[in-house]
Design a protein around this motif. Structure first.
Motif, PDB file in Angstrom:
ATOM      1  N   UNK A  62       0.824  -1.217   0.000  1.00 31.08           N
ATOM      2  CA  UNK A  62       0.000   0.000   0.000  1.00 31.08           C
ATOM      3  C   UNK A  62       0.856   1.264   0.000  1.00 31.08           C
ATOM      4  N   UNK A  63       1.915   1.262   0.781  1.00 28.43           N
ATOM      5  CA  UNK A  63       2.749   2.460   0.901  1.00 28.43           C
ATOM      6  C   UNK A  63       3.572   2.747  -0.339  1.00 28.43           C
ATOM      7  N   UNK A  64       3.636   1.788  -1.265  1.00 27.42           N
ATOM      8  CA  UNK A  64       4.461   1.938  -2.459  1.00 27.42           C
ATOM      9  C   UNK A  64       3.644   2.245  -3.712  1.00 27.42           C
ATOM     10  N   UNK A  65       2.352   2.203  -3.599  1.00 25.49           N
ATOM     11  CA  UNK A  65       1.515   2.409  -4.783  1.00 25.49           C
ATOM     12  C   UNK A  65       1.683   3.829  -5.309  1.00 25.49           C
ATOM     13  N   UNK A  66       1.803   3.935  -6.617  1.00 25.18           N
ATOM     14  CA  UNK A  66       1.896   5.230  -7.257  1.00 25.18           C
ATOM     15  C   UNK A  66       3.308   5.734  -7.465  1.00 25.18           C
ATOM     16  N   UNK A  67       4.268   5.125  -6.789  1.00 28.46           N
ATOM     17  CA  UNK A  67       5.636   5.610  -6.909  1.00 28.46           C
ATOM     18  C   UNK A  67       6.546   4.630  -7.620  1.00 28.46           C
ATOM     19  N   UNK A  68       6.147   3.362  -7.661  1.00 30.95           N
ATOM     20  CA  UNK A  68       6.953   2.315  -8.259  1.00 30.95           C
ATOM     21  C   UNK A  68       6.114   1.548  -9.273  1.00 30.95           C
ATOM     22  N   UNK A  69       6.785   1.066 -10.307  1.00 34.92           N
ATOM     23  CA  UNK A  69       6.138   0.215 -11.289  1.00 34.92           C
ATOM     24  C   UNK A  69       7.029  -0.977 -11.557  1.00 34.92           C
ATOM     25  N   UNK A  70       6.461  -2.175 -11.433  1.00 31.31           N
ATOM     26  CA  UNK A  70       7.211  -3.388 -11.723  1.00 31.31           C
ATOM     27  C   UNK A  70       6.689  -3.978 -13.023  1.00 31.31           C
ATOM     28  N   UNK A  71       7.598  -4.423 -13.870  1.00 31.71           N
ATOM     29  CA  UNK A  71       7.194  -5.049 -15.119  1.00 31.71           C
ATOM     30  C   UNK A  71       8.268  -6.032 -15.556  1.00 31.71           C
TER      31      UNK A  71
END
Length: 128
Positions: A62-71
């Motif tokens: 939850x605290x990482x949503x919006x700042x990181x993207x994994x692909x």
């Protein structure tokens, strides 16, 4: 033997971006999970995100949503972590890790005890 090799860590200024890479070796199938964690000295490892290699489904703490993207780039057996708008509190050693099961879930965060194999880590430093 499964091996994970992280790269891409660097010194960046506040507001900058980085893309970390996790090169994956030793799997003969794609029915497993890769996750990213980070750790600062004296603190526990903090889960960021996970991805199912088979279909690319992702999940984030939850605290990482919006700042990181994994692909994932399955053709090159590499998983990436894109980090944007970095702040000094993002300074840490970043690790990728593998769970031999297809189990990308967030239950009270992403738990490091779930994961079987770890890379050596890559250092990210964000200057103010």
């Amino acid at each position: 033997e499964v091996q994970l090799v992280e790269s891409g860590g660097a010194l960046v200024q506040t507001g900058g971006s980085l893309r970390l890479s996790c090169a994956i070796f030793g799997f003969t199938h794609d029915d497993y999970t890769i996750a990213w964690f980070r750790q600062t000295p004296g603190k526990e490892r903090e889960g960021i995100s996970c991805i199912l290699r088979s279909d690319g489904r992702t999940n984030y703490a939850d605290s990482m949503k919006g700042r990181f993207t994994v692909f994932s780039d399955n053709a090159n057996d590499t998983v990436y972590l894109q980090m944007n708008a970095l702040k000094p509190e993002a300074t840490a050693t970043y690790y990728c890790t593998a769970d031999l099961r297809p189990y990308c879930v967030v239950v009270d965060g992403i738990r490091p005890t779930q994961y079987d194999y770890w890379g050596q880590g890559t250092q990210v430093t964000v200057s103010s």
